[in-house]
Write a protein that holds these residues in place. Sequence first.
Motif, mmCIF file in Angstrom:
data_model
loop_
_atom_site.group_PDB
_atom_site.id
_atom_site.type_symbol
_atom_site.label_atom_id
_atom_site.label_comp_id
_atom_site.label_asym_id
_atom_site.label_seq_id
_atom_site.Cartn_x
_atom_site.Cartn_y
_atom_site.Cartn_z
ATOM 1 N N PHE A 5 -32.758 36.810 -12.000
ATOM 2 C CA PHE A 5 -34.150 37.114 -12.266
ATOM 3 C C PHE A 5 -34.962 36.142 -11.452
ATOM 4 N N THR A 6 -35.874 36.651 -10.644
ATOM 5 C CA THR A 6 -36.734 35.794 -9.838
ATOM 6 C C THR A 6 -37.845 35.250 -10.715
ATOM 7 N N ASP A 7 -38.706 34.427 -10.149
ATOM 8 C CA ASP A 7 -39.812 33.835 -10.900
ATOM 9 C C ASP A 7 -40.658 34.900 -11.584
ATOM 10 N N GLY A 8 -40.820 36.026 -10.945
ATOM 11 C CA GLY A 8 -41.605 37.115 -11.526
ATOM 12 C C GLY A 8 -40.800 37.966 -12.494
ATOM 13 N N GLN A 9 -39.603 37.538 -12.862
ATOM 14 C CA GLN A 9 -38.712 38.244 -13.776
ATOM 15 C C GLN A 9 -38.272 39.598 -13.242
ATOM 16 N N ALA A 10 -38.208 39.749 -11.922
ATOM 17 C CA ALA A 10 -37.712 40.977 -11.319
ATOM 18 C C ALA A 10 -36.201 40.858 -11.161
ATOM 19 N N TRP A 21 -32.298 45.559 -5.258
ATOM 20 C CA TRP A 21 -33.300 45.493 -6.309
ATOM 21 C C TRP A 21 -34.024 46.826 -6.355
ATOM 22 N N LYS A 22 -34.441 47.209 -7.544
ATOM 23 C CA LYS A 22 -35.080 48.506 -7.772
ATOM 24 C C LYS A 22 -34.290 49.573 -7.018
ATOM 25 N N LYS A 23 -34.905 50.289 -6.100
ATOM 26 C CA LYS A 23 -34.196 51.320 -5.334
ATOM 27 C C LYS A 23 -33.957 50.876 -3.898
#
Length: 99
Positions: A5-10, A21-23
Amino acid sequence: MMTIFTDGQAEAEITESSYCWKKNSVKVEDGYLKSTGMVTHTRIPLKHIDTVVYSYNPKKPAIVPVLKIIGKGTVLCEMEISAEHIEAVQDWMLNVIES
């Protein structure tokens, strides 16, 4: 495989040969750096990549960082990647081209 999880919680899934990540996916396959998804579709021979940098263009209406893949003093590719992933993708690519 590792999920971070990055700082932005992604959320992102990272292996030695891919960052997803994502698509979106950036991976190393058969001597090429390949990307698919919303960021771009790219196929660049690893042997041509010297470094990877990113920058922001504050003149654009939506400030999205651009990852630039550089080889022999030329920008080989540009990928718009969200701010929450840009540094992690850059670090992963630099690690891949240095190994």
